[in-house]
Design an enzyme around this catalytic site. Structure first.
Site, short mmCIF file in Angstrom:
data_model
loop_
_atom_site.label_atom_id
_atom_site.label_comp_id
_atom_site.label_asym_id
_atom_site.label_seq_id
_atom_site.Cartn_x
_atom_site.Cartn_y
_atom_site.Cartn_z
N THR A 1 13.35 5.36 10.14
CA THR A 1 14.30 4.32 10.56
C THR A 1 13.89 2.98 9.99
O THR A 1 12.71 2.60 10.05
CB THR A 1 14.34 4.26 12.10
OG1 THR A 1 14.77 5.53 12.56
CG2 THR A 1 15.28 3.17 12.59
N HIS B 1 4.32 -10.07 3.53
CA HIS B 1 3.37 -11.05 4.09
C HIS B 1 2.62 -11.86 3.04
O HIS B 1 1.86 -12.76 3.37
CB HIS B 1 2.40 -10.36 5.06
CG HIS B 1 1.34 -9.52 4.42
ND1 HIS B 1 0.04 -9.96 4.32
CD2 HIS B 1 1.36 -8.29 3.89
CE1 HIS B 1 -0.69 -9.00 3.76
NE2 HIS B 1 0.10 -7.97 3.48
N SER C 1 5.18 -7.24 -1.30
CA SER C 1 4.87 -7.17 0.13
C SER C 1 5.28 -8.46 0.83
O SER C 1 4.97 -9.56 0.34
CB SER C 1 3.36 -6.95 0.27
OG SER C 1 3.01 -6.84 1.62
N CYS D 1 -18.30 -7.02 2.80
CA CYS D 1 -19.35 -6.57 3.70
C CYS D 1 -19.05 -5.12 4.11
O CYS D 1 -18.13 -4.86 4.84
CB CYS D 1 -19.37 -7.47 4.93
SG CYS D 1 -20.92 -7.39 5.77
N GLN E 1 0.73 -9.94 -5.72
CA GLN E 1 0.29 -11.34 -5.77
C GLN E 1 1.14 -12.18 -6.71
O GLN E 1 1.02 -13.41 -6.72
CB GLN E 1 -1.18 -11.42 -6.22
CG GLN E 1 -2.17 -10.77 -5.27
CD GLN E 1 -2.37 -11.55 -3.98
OE1 GLN E 1 -2.01 -12.73 -3.86
NE2 GLN E 1 -2.96 -10.90 -2.98
N THR F 1 0.84 -1.20 0.00
CA THR F 1 0.00 0.00 0.00
C THR F 1 0.87 1.25 0.00
O THR F 1 0.66 2.18 -0.79
CB THR F 1 -0.94 0.00 1.22
OG1 THR F 1 -1.77 -1.17 1.15
CG2 THR F 1 -1.82 1.23 1.26
N1 PLP Z 1 -2.06 -4.97 -4.02
C1 PLP Z 1 -2.56 -6.22 -4.08
C2 PLP Z 1 -2.81 -6.84 -5.41
C3 PLP Z 1 -2.83 -6.91 -2.90
O1 PLP Z 1 -3.33 -8.14 -2.98
C4 PLP Z 1 -2.58 -6.28 -1.66
C5 PLP Z 1 -2.91 -6.96 -0.40
O2 PLP Z 1 -4.03 -7.19 -0.05
C6 PLP Z 1 -2.05 -4.99 -1.65
C7 PLP Z 1 -1.79 -4.37 -2.85
C8 PLP Z 1 -1.72 -4.27 -0.36
O3 PLP Z 1 -0.60 -4.84 0.24
P1 PLP Z 1 -0.11 -4.55 1.71
O4 PLP Z 1 -0.91 -5.42 2.60
O5 PLP Z 1 1.33 -4.91 1.73
O6 PLP Z 1 -0.31 -3.09 1.98
#
Ligand code: PLP
Length: 405
Positions: A242, A203, A201, A328, A181, A74
């Site tokens: 940082t 996670h 990202s 939702c 993704q 994000t």
């Molecule tokens: N873009 C896509 C395609 C995602 O699937 C996600 C996560 O849900 C994001 C952006 C946002 O990622 P982050 O959780 O690292 O902010």
């Protein structure tokens, strides 16, 4: 078997134990600030950060200097879009994106529109794909940026990134791709794919949450961004703050594992996903695959189950953790903007479920999921008068059933 079983790898992934192991010393003995230049605590932290930068760059075919650490995708998206828009506003104020992007892109574009930028939101094919031709038709002399996702987070559809990247480079327009993704699941090579900026990202690839990065091309062309976070001038002035050293070490290790285990991970997830779909389709009628069967992430399965309402379905399969095609909101159940943009009717969108498969999914997990899904759909359809009518041979096109149940 510990319930529920996790089938939501697109939402987030469990941390790989090898990643945790690499991170742990950086919470304790190696706690230094990577920006401390005057002592060994700082040097050790900085070395770890530079190693991670190299691991990430290697996975992307980039150079380590082109990696800017952020808190996740994000933030990287905000930096890429707002930073480029601000930097190149003299050249033009037009951006091209698509209707099926993640909210992080769509909402950033809406913000830019409020600041006077113009954004074209491309409508994808019914399979959720944006083509080179669509992008070409949308380009204008004042277009400064094309922002398109590599892989869709709901339906898994893959865009023809290399073709679109080549087009953007031909036309002298910057190309950003949200690869959140895609990284670790499809081969990525920022040179061959003509990508100027790319986000990922931690996670989503078995690394920690709260860490990610933006790849920013340094030559041919050199991309310049206006920082969105001012402060100590970290990350070559593009992102002050940082550095999250344990997170960065984890992201680096996670990227290294995505590279070394790439073939194994891909074959594993795809085999399980295909087995799951084969058995679901063999056991149930009126199941639709959402997305592009030929251009799809290997670990994604987004299915609509007609004559079943999504929320009842989620309740009916509560021993498996999945996401539904409805979001939702406070007042109502909104069908997913992705499925809507693909032209999927609200009724079918509401009955869609996204299944995700990953490194830690087992064959037993898939057996269990198939059994749960088939049982739940059959049970819920017993309550559906429409399904009964179909079974009796009534032609539903003669019945007004949209929104009917
Ligand atoms: N873009 C896509 C395609 C995602 O699937 C996600 C996560 O849900 C994001 C952006 C946002 O990622 P982050 O959780 O690292 O902010």
């Amino acid at each position: 078997m510990k319930l529920p079983i996790y089938f939501d790898y697109q939402a987030t992934t469990p941390l790989d134990p090898r990643v945790l192991e690499a991170m742990l010393p950086y919470f304790t003995e190696h706690f230094g600030n990577a920006a401390s230049r005057s002592h060994a605590f700082g040097w050790t932290a900085e070395q770890a950060v530079e190693k991670a930068r190299g691991q990430i760059a290697e996975l992307l075919g980039a150079s380590p200097k082109e990696i800017v650490f952020t808190s996740g995708s994000t933030e990287a998206i905000n930096l890429a879009l707002k930073g480029a828009a601000e930097m190149y506003s003299e050249k033009g104020k037009h951006i091209v994106t698509s209707e099926v992007e993640h909210k992080a892109v769509l909402d950033t574009c809406k913000h830019l529109e409020q600041l006077g930028y113009q954004v074209t939101y491309l409508k994808p094919t019914k399979a959720g794909r944006v083509t080179r031709e669509m992008v070409e038709a949308a380009l204008r002399p004042d277009t400064i940026l094309v922002a398109l996702m590599w892989a869709n987070n709901e339906v898994g559809t893959l865009n023809p990134i290399r073709e679109i990247g080549a087009l953007c480079h031909e036309k002298g327009v910057l190309f950003f791709t949200d690869a959140t993704q895609a990284v670790g699941k499809v081969p990525v090579d920022v040179e061959a794919d003509h990508v100027d900026m790319l986000c990922l990202s931690g996670h989503k690839l078995y690394g920690p949450k709260g860490i990610g990065c933006l790849y920013v091309r340094r030559k041919n062309p050199r991309v310049r961004l206006v920082s969105q976070m001012d402060g100590g001038g970290h990350e070559r002035g593009m992102r002050s703050g940082t550095l999250n050293v344990p997170g960065i070490v984890g992201l680096g290790k996670a990227c290294e594992l995505c590279r070394t285990d790439f073939d194994k991970d891909l074959a594993h997830a795809k085999a399980l996903r295909d087995e799951f779909e084969r058995r679901v389709f063999a056991s149930l009628d009126y199941v639709t695959l959402n997305g592009d069967a030929d251009h799809r992430l290997p670990n994604n399965s987004n299915l609509s189950f007609s004559f079943v309402e999504g929320e009842s379905m989620i309740m009916g399969i509560k021993d498996i953790a999945v996401s539904s095609g409805s979001a939702c909101t406070s007042a109502s159940l909104e069908p997913s903007h992705v499925l809507r943009a693909m032209g999927v009717g609200d009724e079918l969108a509401h009955s869609s479920i996204r299944f995700g498969f990953g490194r830690f999914t087992t064959r037993e997990d898939v057996d269990f999921a198939v059994e749960q899904v088939v049982k739940a759909v059959k049970r819920l359809r017993e309550l559906s008068p429409l399904y009964e009518m179909v079974q009796e041979g009534v032609d539903l096109s003669t019945v007004n059933w949209q929104g009917g149940h």
